[in-house]
Write an enzyme that holds these catalytic residues in place. Sequence first.
Site, mmCIF file in Angstrom:
data_model
loop_
_atom_site.group_PDB
_atom_site.id
_atom_site.type_symbol
_atom_site.label_atom_id
_atom_site.label_comp_id
_atom_site.label_asym_id
_atom_site.label_seq_id
_atom_site.Cartn_x
_atom_site.Cartn_y
_atom_site.Cartn_z
ATOM 1 N N LYS A 1 -4.583 5.786 -8.636
ATOM 2 C CA LYS A 1 -4.492 4.509 -9.669
ATOM 3 C C LYS A 1 -5.311 3.300 -9.542
ATOM 4 O O LYS A 1 -4.982 2.295 -9.656
ATOM 5 C CB LYS A 1 -2.814 4.192 -9.350
ATOM 6 C CG LYS A 1 -1.905 5.226 -9.612
ATOM 7 C CD LYS A 1 -1.528 4.850 -11.227
ATOM 8 C CE LYS A 1 -0.287 5.390 -11.779
ATOM 9 N NZ LYS A 1 -0.031 5.277 -13.141
ATOM 10 N N ARG A 2 -6.366 3.764 -8.770
ATOM 11 C CA ARG A 2 -7.663 2.503 -8.389
ATOM 12 C C ARG A 2 -6.682 1.629 -7.647
ATOM 13 O O ARG A 2 -6.955 0.376 -7.611
ATOM 14 C CB ARG A 2 -7.914 1.793 -9.681
ATOM 15 C CG ARG A 2 -8.803 2.992 -10.631
ATOM 16 C CD ARG A 2 -9.700 2.243 -11.373
ATOM 17 N NE ARG A 2 -9.313 1.194 -12.398
ATOM 18 C CZ ARG A 2 -10.057 0.519 -12.934
ATOM 19 N NH1 ARG A 2 -11.279 0.636 -13.288
ATOM 20 N NH2 ARG A 2 -9.396 -0.735 -13.838
ATOM 21 N N LEU A 9 0.407 -1.716 -14.574
ATOM 22 C CA LEU A 9 0.943 -2.024 -15.527
ATOM 23 C C LEU A 9 2.181 -0.778 -16.161
ATOM 24 O O LEU A 9 2.903 -1.021 -16.928
ATOM 25 C CB LEU A 9 0.177 -2.037 -16.885
ATOM 26 C CG LEU A 9 -0.693 -3.168 -16.553
ATOM 27 C CD1 LEU A 9 -1.772 -3.186 -17.746
ATOM 28 C CD2 LEU A 9 0.006 -4.557 -16.546
ATOM 29 N N GLY A 67 -4.041 -8.697 -10.043
ATOM 30 C CA GLY A 67 -3.316 -8.701 -9.157
ATOM 31 C C GLY A 67 -4.280 -8.470 -7.691
ATOM 32 O O GLY A 67 -4.160 -8.939 -6.751
ATOM 33 N N GLU A 109 -5.908 -11.684 -6.869
ATOM 34 C CA GLU A 109 -4.939 -12.569 -6.106
ATOM 35 C C GLU A 109 -4.834 -11.984 -4.862
ATOM 36 O O GLU A 109 -4.600 -12.901 -3.962
ATOM 37 C CB GLU A 109 -3.295 -12.402 -6.926
ATOM 38 C CG GLU A 109 -3.566 -13.140 -8.261
ATOM 39 C CD GLU A 109 -2.175 -12.945 -9.268
ATOM 40 O OE1 GLU A 109 -1.687 -13.993 -9.356
ATOM 41 O OE2 GLU A 109 -1.871 -11.710 -9.524
ATOM 42 N N GLU A 121 -5.291 -10.924 -17.605
ATOM 43 C CA GLU A 121 -3.919 -11.093 -18.131
ATOM 44 C C GLU A 121 -4.057 -11.879 -19.500
ATOM 45 O O GLU A 121 -2.956 -11.548 -20.484
ATOM 46 C CB GLU A 121 -3.224 -12.312 -16.961
ATOM 47 C CG GLU A 121 -2.945 -11.387 -15.898
ATOM 48 C CD GLU A 121 -4.021 -11.115 -14.726
ATOM 49 O OE1 GLU A 121 -3.714 -10.785 -13.581
ATOM 50 O OE2 GLU A 121 -5.159 -11.566 -15.109
ATOM 51 N N ARG A 153 -3.855 -9.632 -22.302
ATOM 52 C CA ARG A 153 -2.624 -8.622 -22.520
ATOM 53 C C ARG A 153 -1.521 -9.549 -22.614
ATOM 54 O O ARG A 153 -0.314 -8.821 -22.323
ATOM 55 C CB ARG A 153 -2.538 -7.896 -20.959
ATOM 56 C CG ARG A 153 -3.753 -6.997 -20.762
ATOM 57 C CD ARG A 153 -3.769 -6.208 -19.534
ATOM 58 N NE ARG A 153 -4.825 -5.245 -19.424
ATOM 59 C CZ ARG A 153 -5.264 -5.056 -18.001
ATOM 60 N NH1 ARG A 153 -4.852 -5.605 -17.007
ATOM 61 N NH2 ARG A 153 -6.398 -4.293 -18.094
ATOM 62 N N GLY A 162 0.964 -14.016 -11.714
ATOM 63 C CA GLY A 162 2.160 -14.342 -11.335
ATOM 64 C C GLY A 162 2.220 -13.940 -9.445
ATOM 65 O O GLY A 162 3.178 -13.999 -9.069
#
Length: 257
Positions: free
Chosen positions: A24-25, A65, A108, A111, A131, A134, A139
């Site tokens: 899933k990388r 996602l 993320g 982040e 983001e 999309r 967040g």
Amino acid sequence: MNHPDIHFEQQGDVAIVRLSRPAKRNAISDELILAIRDAFESMPEGVRAIVLDGEGDHFCAGLDLSELKERDAGAGLIHSRMWHAALETVQFGPAPVIAALHGAVVGGGLELAASCHIRVADETAFYALPEGSRGIFVGGGGAVRIPRLIGEARMADMMFTGRVYDAKDGERIGLSQYVVPKGEAFAKAMELAQRVAKNAPLTNYALMHALPRISEQPADQGFLTEALMAAIAQSAPEAKERVREFLEGRGPKVKKA
């Protein structure tokens, strides 16, 4: 520490936390963000520095996602605050964290990297905040941490336009402090972690917990906080011994790299 998406090991006083979802990388699911939180909250005693790495070709491709669900505003707020709590344990946890970045450092994943104290990227690393395209917004603390690294305008540009920075330009603007050849980020991160682990623990604590807060204070308050932290650090027995070793010619001296 026993989680299928996290690999943990300890080499002396350096701990290694590796994201282990390569298929899933290393995209961050709810389970993985909670596993990151738990790993940093339950770090063994004696760990003096931590290397954060990603298994496979990518550090972290961001939020998974496939788990994005219909949430009302309240559920979305709670989900974001879960990320905040988890990444607080990285930034303000038990020891300095050196990130070994390669491949995707996206959304993320960026982040997460921004919550670390030192970032080492190899030449394959690339940075993006998709983001905006999309229809969502960062967040996981990115709106706070990333502008402190690169400035508000650069972050806004990344989200407005989908701009992608490669490893070299990422270092230039402040997303990493080091760039190394392909495949060498982890080795460099370990080298730095071993160096950081030799510092006096109270000095490392001050750099992790006091310095970021001093930088946000008005100057008069920052000067006072700095003075208090300096007084506390230099009063520690280990600090006194290290100064004594230097004055007696037994301590390490600064050398040109």
